[in-house]
Design a protein around this motif. Structure first.
Motif, PDB file in Angstrom:
ATOM      1  N   LYS A 197      10.681  -8.960   9.044  1.00  0.00           N
ATOM      2  CA  LYS A 197      11.318  -8.373   7.874  1.00  0.00           C
ATOM      3  C   LYS A 197      10.788  -9.019   6.597  1.00  0.00           C
ATOM      4  CE  LYS A 197      15.866  -7.119   6.206  1.00  0.00           C
ATOM      5  NZ  LYS A 197      17.294  -7.168   6.394  1.00  0.00           N
ATOM      6  N   GLY A 198      10.402  -8.193   5.642  1.00  0.00           N
ATOM      7  CA  GLY A 198       9.906  -8.715   4.374  1.00  0.00           C
ATOM      8  C   GLY A 198       8.392  -8.759   4.289  1.00  0.00           C
ATOM      9  N   ASP A 199       7.690  -8.676   5.446  1.00  0.00           N
ATOM     10  CA  ASP A 199       6.225  -8.657   5.430  1.00  0.00           C
ATOM     11  C   ASP A 199       5.721  -7.403   4.714  1.00  0.00           C
ATOM     12  OD1 ASP A 199       6.308 -10.936   6.924  1.00  0.00           O
ATOM     13  OD2 ASP A 199       5.378 -10.079   8.733  1.00  0.00           O
ATOM     14  N   LYS A 200       4.528  -7.538   4.151  1.00  0.00           N
ATOM     15  CA  LYS A 200       3.930  -6.420   3.422  1.00  0.00           C
ATOM     16  C   LYS A 200       3.039  -5.564   4.331  1.00  0.00           C
ATOM     17  CE  LYS A 200       5.365  -7.488  -0.784  1.00  0.00           C
ATOM     18  NZ  LYS A 200       6.631  -6.852  -1.105  1.00  0.00           N
ATOM     19  N   ILE A 201       3.189  -4.258   4.194  1.00  0.00           N
ATOM     20  CA  ILE A 201       2.294  -3.319   4.858  1.00  0.00           C
ATOM     21  C   ILE A 201       1.579  -2.549   3.752  1.00  0.00           C
ATOM     22  CG2 ILE A 201       2.114  -1.277   6.335  1.00  0.00           C
ATOM     23  CD1 ILE A 201       3.071  -3.645   7.913  1.00  0.00           C
ATOM     24  N   ALA A 202       0.256  -2.649   3.731  1.00  0.00           N
ATOM     25  CA  ALA A 202      -0.514  -1.922   2.711  1.00  0.00           C
ATOM     26  C   ALA A 202      -1.331  -0.838   3.399  1.00  0.00           C
ATOM     27  CB  ALA A 202      -1.427  -2.873   1.967  1.00  0.00           C
ATOM     28  N   VAL A 203      -1.286   0.350   2.852  1.00  0.00           N
ATOM     29  CA  VAL A 203      -2.075   1.453   3.415  1.00  0.00           C
ATOM     30  C   VAL A 203      -2.983   2.000   2.315  1.00  0.00           C
ATOM     31  CG1 VAL A 203      -2.000   3.702   4.560  1.00  0.00           C
ATOM     32  CG2 VAL A 203      -0.187   2.034   5.002  1.00  0.00           C
ATOM     33  N   SER A 204      -4.250   2.183   2.654  1.00  0.00           N
ATOM     34  CA  SER A 204      -5.213   2.726   1.699  1.00  0.00           C
ATOM     35  C   SER A 204      -5.871   3.958   2.278  1.00  0.00           C
ATOM     36  CB  SER A 204      -6.337   1.723   1.412  1.00  0.00           C
ATOM     37  OG  SER A 204      -5.813   0.476   1.087  1.00  0.00           O
ATOM     38  N   TRP A 205      -6.151   4.916   1.438  1.00  0.00           N
ATOM     39  CA  TRP A 205      -6.990   6.035   1.887  1.00  0.00           C
ATOM     40  C   TRP A 205      -8.090   6.315   0.889  1.00  0.00           C
ATOM     41  CZ3 TRP A 205      -7.034   9.756  -1.719  1.00  0.00           C
ATOM     42  CH2 TRP A 205      -5.852  10.187  -2.353  1.00  0.00           C
ATOM     43  N   LEU A 206      -9.107   6.999   1.398  1.00  0.00           N
ATOM     44  CA  LEU A 206     -10.266   7.373   0.603  1.00  0.00           C
ATOM     45  C   LEU A 206     -10.543   8.831   0.944  1.00  0.00           C
ATOM     46  CD1 LEU A 206     -12.872   6.411  -1.020  1.00  0.00           C
ATOM     47  CD2 LEU A 206     -13.896   6.044   1.219  1.00  0.00           C
ATOM     48  N   ASP A 207     -10.814   9.683  -0.059  1.00  0.00           N
ATOM     49  CA  ASP A 207     -11.128  11.072   0.292  1.00  0.00           C
ATOM     50  C   ASP A 207     -12.600  11.389   0.062  1.00  0.00           C
ATOM     51  OD1 ASP A 207     -11.490  11.864  -2.367  1.00  0.00           O
ATOM     52  OD2 ASP A 207      -9.488  12.742  -2.553  1.00  0.00           O
ATOM     53  N   ASN A 208     -12.998  12.614   0.418  1.00  0.00           N
ATOM     54  CA  ASN A 208     -14.422  12.969   0.376  1.00  0.00           C
ATOM     55  C   ASN A 208     -14.942  13.133  -1.050  1.00  0.00           C
ATOM     56  OD1 ASN A 208     -12.931  15.406   0.074  1.00  0.00           O
ATOM     57  ND2 ASN A 208     -14.736  16.586   0.641  1.00  0.00           N
ATOM     58  N   LYS A 209     -14.033  13.108  -2.045  1.00  0.00           N
ATOM     59  CA  LYS A 209     -14.491  13.151  -3.436  1.00  0.00           C
ATOM     60  C   LYS A 209     -14.551  11.747  -4.032  1.00  0.00           C
ATOM     61  CE  LYS A 209     -12.728  17.751  -4.629  1.00  0.00           C
ATOM     62  NZ  LYS A 209     -11.710  18.452  -5.446  1.00  0.00           N
ATOM     63  N   GLY A 210     -14.228  10.744  -3.222  1.00  0.00           N
ATOM     64  CA  GLY A 210     -14.284   9.368  -3.699  1.00  0.00           C
ATOM     65  C   GLY A 210     -12.974   8.883  -4.315  1.00  0.00           C
ATOM     66  N   ASP A 211     -11.979   9.769  -4.350  1.00  0.00           N
ATOM     67  CA  ASP A 211     -10.673   9.360  -4.855  1.00  0.00           C
ATOM     68  C   ASP A 211     -10.042   8.436  -3.821  1.00  0.00           C
ATOM     69  OD1 ASP A 211      -8.471   9.174  -6.461  1.00  0.00           O
ATOM     70  OD2 ASP A 211      -7.712  11.185  -6.065  1.00  0.00           O
ATOM     71  N   LYS A 212      -9.260   7.473  -4.290  1.00  0.00           N
ATOM     72  CA  LYS A 212      -8.613   6.583  -3.339  1.00  0.00           C
ATOM     73  C   LYS A 212      -7.258   6.147  -3.841  1.00  0.00           C
ATOM     74  CE  LYS A 212     -11.903   3.226  -4.951  1.00  0.00           C
ATOM     75  NZ  LYS A 212     -12.914   2.261  -4.607  1.00  0.00           N
ATOM     76  N   ARG A 213      -6.484   5.629  -2.935  1.00  0.00           N
ATOM     77  CA  ARG A 213      -5.143   5.216  -3.302  1.00  0.00           C
ATOM     78  C   ARG A 213      -4.672   4.147  -2.317  1.00  0.00           C
ATOM     79  NH1 ARG A 213      -0.974   6.877  -6.584  1.00  0.00           N
ATOM     80  NH2 ARG A 213       0.571   5.393  -5.959  1.00  0.00           N
ATOM     81  N   THR A 214      -3.962   3.151  -2.824  1.00  0.00           N
ATOM     82  CA  THR A 214      -3.370   2.125  -1.961  1.00  0.00           C
ATOM     83  C   THR A 214      -1.902   2.010  -2.322  1.00  0.00           C
ATOM     84  OG1 THR A 214      -5.450   0.892  -1.860  1.00  0.00           O
ATOM     85  CG2 THR A 214      -3.454  -0.310  -1.281  1.00  0.00           C
ATOM     86  N   ASP A 215      -1.055   1.988  -1.323  1.00  0.00           N
ATOM     87  CA  ASP A 215       0.374   1.778  -1.553  1.00  0.00           C
ATOM     88  C   ASP A 215       0.858   0.709  -0.595  1.00  0.00           C
ATOM     89  OD1 ASP A 215       1.382   3.766  -3.603  1.00  0.00           O
ATOM     90  OD2 ASP A 215       0.265   5.074  -2.253  1.00  0.00           O
ATOM     91  N   GLU A 216       1.985   0.121  -1.000  1.00  0.00           N
ATOM     92  CA  GLU A 216       2.514  -0.987  -0.206  1.00  0.00           C
ATOM     93  C   GLU A 216       3.949  -0.721   0.212  1.00  0.00           C
ATOM     94  OE1 GLU A 216       0.881  -5.321  -0.981  1.00  0.00           O
ATOM     95  OE2 GLU A 216       2.794  -5.028  -1.975  1.00  0.00           O
ATOM     96  N   GLY A 217       4.276  -1.133   1.409  1.00  0.00           N
ATOM     97  CA  GLY A 217       5.646  -1.033   1.893  1.00  0.00           C
ATOM     98  C   GLY A 217       6.072  -2.392   2.407  1.00  0.00           C
ATOM     99  N   THR A 218       7.351  -2.538   2.647  1.00  0.00           N
ATOM    100  CA  THR A 218       7.882  -3.798   3.152  1.00  0.00           C
ATOM    101  C   THR A 218       8.580  -3.538   4.482  1.00  0.00           C
ATOM    102  OG1 THR A 218       8.259  -4.460   0.867  1.00  0.00           O
ATOM    103  CG2 THR A 218       9.349  -5.766   2.540  1.00  0.00           C
ATOM    104  N   ILE A 219       8.362  -4.419   5.447  1.00  0.00           N
ATOM    105  CA  ILE A 219       9.007  -4.240   6.739  1.00  0.00           C
ATOM    106  C   ILE A 219      10.513  -4.459   6.611  1.00  0.00           C
ATOM    107  CG2 ILE A 219       9.168  -5.047   9.130  1.00  0.00           C
ATOM    108  CD1 ILE A 219       6.239  -5.826   8.991  1.00  0.00           C
ATOM    109  N   ALA A 220      11.265  -3.486   7.096  1.00  0.00           N
ATOM    110  CA  ALA A 220      12.733  -3.579   7.013  1.00  0.00           C
ATOM    111  C   ALA A 220      13.296  -4.030   8.345  1.00  0.00           C
ATOM    112  CB  ALA A 220      13.318  -2.231   6.645  1.00  0.00           C
TER     113      ALA A 220
END
Lengths: 103, 155
Positions: A80-103
Protein backbone atom coordinates in the motif's frame (compact mmCIF):
# COMPACT_ATOMS: atom_id res chain seq x y z
CA UNK A 1 -2.41 16.15 -25.29
CA UNK A 2 -4.20 12.98 -24.51
CA UNK A 3 -6.45 12.59 -21.51
CA UNK A 4 -5.01 11.00 -18.36
CA UNK A 5 -5.13 7.28 -17.76
CA UNK A 6 -7.08 5.78 -14.94
CA UNK A 7 -4.86 3.54 -12.86
CA UNK A 8 -6.15 1.35 -10.04
CA UNK A 9 -3.82 -0.92 -8.10
CA UNK A 10 -4.69 -3.11 -5.13
CA UNK A 11 -2.39 -5.31 -3.10
CA UNK A 12 -3.78 -8.51 -1.63
CA UNK A 13 -2.01 -11.60 -0.27
CA UNK A 14 1.36 -10.48 -1.62
CA UNK A 15 0.09 -9.89 -5.16
CA UNK A 16 -0.72 -6.52 -6.67
CA UNK A 17 -3.39 -6.28 -9.34
CA UNK A 18 -3.14 -3.30 -11.65
CA UNK A 19 -5.96 -2.07 -13.86
CA UNK A 20 -5.31 0.61 -16.42
CA UNK A 21 -7.74 2.43 -18.67
CA UNK A 22 -6.06 4.53 -21.35
CA UNK A 23 -7.78 7.23 -23.32
CA UNK A 24 -7.00 6.80 -27.01
CA UNK A 25 -8.90 6.61 -30.31
CA UNK A 26 -6.99 3.53 -31.56
CA UNK A 27 -7.85 4.25 -35.22
CA UNK A 28 -7.14 1.22 -37.40
CA UNK A 29 -6.47 3.12 -40.60
CA UNK A 30 -9.27 1.16 -42.28
CA UNK A 31 -12.20 3.31 -41.19
CA UNK A 32 -13.73 6.00 -43.41
CA UNK A 33 -15.08 9.31 -42.17
CA UNK A 34 -18.46 10.80 -43.14
CA UNK A 35 -16.97 12.19 -46.37
CA UNK A 36 -15.64 8.77 -47.35
CA UNK A 37 -12.00 9.62 -46.72
CA UNK A 38 -9.83 7.05 -45.01
CA UNK A 39 -9.03 7.99 -41.40
CA UNK A 40 -5.28 7.47 -40.90
CA UNK A 41 -4.12 4.88 -38.39
CA UNK A 42 -3.52 6.37 -34.97
CA UNK A 43 -2.92 3.98 -32.13
CA UNK A 44 -0.85 3.23 -29.06
CA UNK A 45 2.13 1.08 -29.96
CA UNK A 46 3.88 0.57 -26.67
CA UNK A 47 2.92 0.48 -23.00
CA UNK A 48 5.24 0.14 -20.01
CA UNK A 49 4.19 -0.33 -16.40
CA UNK A 50 6.58 0.28 -13.53
CA UNK A 51 6.37 -0.47 -9.83
CA UNK A 52 8.58 1.91 -7.81
CA UNK A 53 10.67 2.50 -10.93
CA UNK A 54 11.10 -1.16 -11.86
CA UNK A 55 9.41 -2.36 -15.07
CA UNK A 56 6.84 -5.06 -14.31
CA UNK A 57 5.09 -5.31 -17.67
CA UNK A 58 5.72 -4.23 -21.23
CA UNK A 59 3.13 -4.40 -23.95
CA UNK A 60 3.05 -3.72 -27.67
CA UNK A 61 -0.28 -2.92 -29.25
CA UNK A 62 -1.48 -3.19 -32.82
CA UNK A 63 -4.55 -1.61 -34.36
CA UNK A 64 -6.79 -4.45 -33.17
CA UNK A 65 -6.76 -3.29 -29.57
CA UNK A 66 -10.09 -1.65 -28.75
CA UNK A 67 -10.59 2.11 -28.42
CA UNK A 68 -9.65 3.42 -24.96
CA UNK A 69 -7.48 0.39 -24.21
CA UNK A 70 -7.99 -1.53 -21.00
CA UNK A 71 -5.24 -3.58 -19.48
CA UNK A 72 -5.01 -5.53 -16.27
CA UNK A 73 -2.19 -7.64 -14.90
CA UNK A 74 -0.73 -8.88 -11.62
CA UNK A 75 2.71 -8.95 -10.11
CA UNK A 76 4.17 -10.36 -6.91
CA UNK A 77 4.98 -7.86 -4.20
CA UNK A 78 3.87 -4.29 -3.86
CA UNK A 79 2.52 -2.68 -0.72
CA UNK A 80 0.00 0.00 0.00
CA UNK A 81 1.32 3.42 -0.95
CA UNK A 82 3.78 2.16 -3.61
CA UNK A 83 3.80 4.02 -6.90
CA UNK A 84 2.64 2.45 -10.15
CA UNK A 85 3.62 4.42 -13.25
CA UNK A 86 2.23 3.59 -16.67
CA UNK A 87 3.51 5.12 -19.90
CA UNK A 88 2.33 4.79 -23.46
CA UNK A 89 3.65 5.88 -26.81
CA UNK A 90 1.58 6.09 -30.00
CA UNK A 91 2.47 5.81 -33.68
CA UNK A 92 2.49 9.60 -34.04
CA UNK A 93 5.10 9.93 -31.30
CA UNK A 94 2.65 11.28 -28.74
CA UNK A 95 3.20 9.91 -25.26
CA UNK A 96 1.80 10.08 -21.81
CA UNK A 97 2.78 8.88 -18.33
CA UNK A 98 0.45 8.68 -15.36
CA UNK A 99 0.94 7.49 -11.85
CA UNK A 100 -1.24 5.57 -9.45
CA UNK A 101 -0.82 4.47 -5.87
CA UNK A 102 -1.37 0.95 -4.57
CA UNK A 103 -4.42 0.88 -2.32
CA UNK B 1 13.28 -20.78 -39.29
CA UNK B 2 14.21 -17.17 -39.81
CA UNK B 3 17.31 -16.96 -37.64
CA UNK B 4 18.08 -13.36 -38.50
CA UNK B 5 14.63 -12.30 -37.36
CA UNK B 6 14.98 -14.16 -34.10
CA UNK B 7 18.25 -12.47 -33.45
CA UNK B 8 16.67 -9.11 -34.24
CA UNK B 9 13.85 -9.82 -31.84
CA UNK B 10 16.26 -10.70 -29.08
CA UNK B 11 18.37 -7.62 -29.56
CA UNK B 12 15.47 -5.39 -30.57
CA UNK B 13 15.67 -3.43 -27.35
CA UNK B 14 19.18 -2.28 -28.15
CA UNK B 15 19.35 1.28 -29.35
CA UNK B 16 22.23 0.49 -31.69
CA UNK B 17 20.14 -1.90 -33.72
CA UNK B 18 17.21 0.49 -33.73
CA UNK B 19 19.43 3.35 -34.83
CA UNK B 20 20.72 1.21 -37.66
CA UNK B 21 17.18 0.35 -38.76
CA UNK B 22 16.24 4.00 -38.74
CA UNK B 23 19.32 4.94 -40.70
CA UNK B 24 18.54 2.49 -43.48
CA UNK B 25 14.87 3.45 -43.42
CA UNK B 26 13.51 0.12 -42.28
CA UNK B 27 11.39 1.78 -39.67
CA UNK B 28 10.01 5.28 -39.65
CA UNK B 29 11.59 7.77 -37.24
CA UNK B 30 8.43 7.96 -35.16
CA UNK B 31 8.70 4.22 -34.60
CA UNK B 32 12.32 4.44 -33.63
CA UNK B 33 11.62 5.20 -30.01
CA UNK B 34 9.89 1.91 -29.52
CA UNK B 35 11.02 -1.61 -30.15
CA UNK B 36 7.63 -2.02 -31.81
CA UNK B 37 7.66 -5.12 -33.95
CA UNK B 38 6.27 -3.67 -37.20
CA UNK B 39 6.76 -6.86 -39.17
CA UNK B 40 4.65 -8.87 -36.74
CA UNK B 41 1.93 -6.24 -36.46
CA UNK B 42 1.75 -5.91 -40.26
CA UNK B 43 1.29 -9.67 -40.72
CA UNK B 44 -1.82 -10.48 -42.73
CA UNK B 45 -1.92 -14.23 -42.23
CA UNK B 46 -1.27 -16.56 -39.32
CA UNK B 47 1.77 -17.95 -41.15
CA UNK B 48 3.21 -14.47 -41.63
CA UNK B 49 2.61 -13.65 -37.99
CA UNK B 50 4.29 -16.85 -36.79
CA UNK B 51 7.22 -16.23 -39.12
CA UNK B 52 7.59 -12.60 -37.99
CA UNK B 53 7.52 -13.63 -34.35
CA UNK B 54 9.91 -16.51 -34.94
CA UNK B 55 7.28 -18.83 -33.52
CA UNK B 56 7.78 -21.62 -36.07
CA UNK B 57 4.98 -24.12 -35.61
CA UNK B 58 3.56 -23.57 -32.11
CA UNK B 59 2.15 -26.51 -30.20
CA UNK B 60 -1.43 -26.57 -28.90
CA UNK B 61 -1.36 -26.45 -25.10
CA UNK B 62 -3.91 -27.05 -22.38
CA UNK B 63 -1.72 -25.04 -20.02
CA UNK B 64 -2.95 -21.80 -21.56
CA UNK B 65 -6.45 -20.53 -20.84
CA UNK B 66 -8.12 -17.93 -23.03
CA UNK B 67 -11.32 -16.33 -21.79
CA UNK B 68 -13.57 -14.39 -24.13
CA UNK B 69 -17.32 -14.28 -24.75
CA UNK B 70 -18.79 -17.01 -27.00
CA UNK B 71 -20.85 -14.34 -28.69
CA UNK B 72 -19.71 -10.73 -28.94
CA UNK B 73 -22.60 -8.44 -29.77
CA UNK B 74 -20.26 -5.56 -30.39
CA UNK B 75 -17.04 -6.49 -32.18
CA UNK B 76 -15.56 -3.10 -31.28
CA UNK B 77 -15.07 -4.15 -27.66
CA UNK B 78 -14.34 -7.81 -27.01
CA UNK B 79 -12.86 -8.55 -23.57
CA UNK B 80 -10.16 -11.19 -23.59
CA UNK B 81 -8.09 -12.72 -20.80
CA UNK B 82 -5.15 -15.04 -21.18
CA UNK B 83 -3.59 -17.05 -18.38
CA UNK B 84 -0.51 -19.19 -18.92
CA UNK B 85 0.46 -21.97 -16.54
CA UNK B 86 3.56 -22.77 -18.58
CA UNK B 87 6.81 -22.40 -16.64
CA UNK B 88 9.01 -19.50 -17.68
CA UNK B 89 6.35 -17.70 -19.69
CA UNK B 90 8.15 -14.81 -21.37
CA UNK B 91 5.56 -13.51 -23.80
CA UNK B 92 1.84 -13.66 -24.41
CA UNK B 93 0.49 -12.62 -27.82
CA UNK B 94 -3.16 -12.13 -28.69
CA UNK B 95 -3.91 -12.91 -32.32
CA UNK B 96 -7.19 -12.41 -34.15
CA UNK B 97 -7.22 -14.77 -37.10
CA UNK B 98 -9.81 -12.94 -39.23
CA UNK B 99 -8.64 -9.37 -38.64
CA UNK B 100 -6.66 -7.46 -41.30
CA UNK B 101 -3.99 -6.85 -38.66
CA UNK B 102 -3.78 -10.20 -37.04
CA UNK B 103 -1.49 -9.52 -34.11
CA UNK B 104 -3.49 -7.46 -31.62
CA UNK B 105 -1.06 -7.22 -28.73
CA UNK B 106 2.16 -8.60 -27.31
CA UNK B 107 2.94 -8.68 -23.60
CA UNK B 108 6.39 -9.22 -22.11
CA UNK B 109 6.67 -10.61 -18.63
CA UNK B 110 9.48 -10.25 -16.14
CA UNK B 111 10.27 -12.40 -13.13
CA UNK B 112 7.61 -11.71 -10.51
CA UNK B 113 4.88 -10.67 -12.93
CA UNK B 114 2.09 -13.23 -13.19
CA UNK B 115 1.78 -14.65 -16.73
CA UNK B 116 -1.75 -13.44 -17.21
CA UNK B 117 -3.30 -10.41 -18.81
CA UNK B 118 -6.71 -8.97 -19.60
CA UNK B 119 -7.48 -6.47 -22.33
CA UNK B 120 -10.12 -5.59 -24.90
CA UNK B 121 -9.81 -6.06 -28.64
CA UNK B 122 -11.69 -5.32 -31.84
CA UNK B 123 -12.96 -8.14 -34.04
CA UNK B 124 -14.12 -7.49 -37.59
CA UNK B 125 -16.04 -10.73 -37.91
CA UNK B 126 -16.66 -14.13 -36.36
CA UNK B 127 -13.43 -16.07 -36.03
CA UNK B 128 -10.78 -17.46 -33.76
CA UNK B 129 -9.01 -15.57 -31.03
CA UNK B 130 -5.64 -17.09 -30.39
CA UNK B 131 -3.33 -16.83 -27.42
CA UNK B 132 0.26 -17.54 -28.41
CA UNK B 133 2.69 -18.04 -25.55
CA UNK B 134 6.46 -18.09 -25.56
CA UNK B 135 7.67 -20.11 -22.60
CA UNK B 136 11.26 -21.21 -22.02
CA UNK B 137 12.05 -20.37 -25.65
CA UNK B 138 9.24 -22.48 -27.13
CA UNK B 139 5.88 -21.46 -28.56
CA UNK B 140 2.46 -22.76 -27.57
CA UNK B 141 -1.06 -21.68 -28.44
CA UNK B 142 -4.73 -22.08 -27.69
CA UNK B 143 -7.63 -20.76 -29.78
CA UNK B 144 -11.24 -19.90 -29.07
CA UNK B 145 -13.97 -19.00 -31.52
CA UNK B 146 -15.92 -15.82 -30.89
CA UNK B 147 -19.10 -15.16 -32.84
CA UNK B 148 -19.36 -11.49 -33.70
CA UNK B 149 -22.82 -10.03 -34.24
CA UNK B 150 -21.63 -6.56 -35.28
CA UNK B 151 -18.12 -6.05 -36.62
CA UNK B 152 -15.87 -3.57 -34.88
CA UNK B 153 -13.26 -2.63 -37.44
CA UNK B 154 -15.19 0.17 -39.13
CA UNK B 155 -15.16 0.53 -42.91
Amino acid sequence: MADPMKIRATAKDGVTEVKVLMSHEMETGARKDAAGALVPAWFITEVTAQHNGKTVLQAEFGTSVAKNPYLSFKFKGGTKGDKIAVSWLDNKGDKRTDEGTIA
Amino acid sequence: MDKQKRKTLKTGGGLGILGLFTAVGLIKPEMAMAAWDKKAFDAKTLEEAYAALGAGAPVASKEIAITAPDIAENGAVVPVSVVSRLAKTEKIYILIEKNPSMVAAAFSFVEGTEPEVTTRVKMGQTGNLQALVKADGKYYFVAKEVKVTMGGCGG
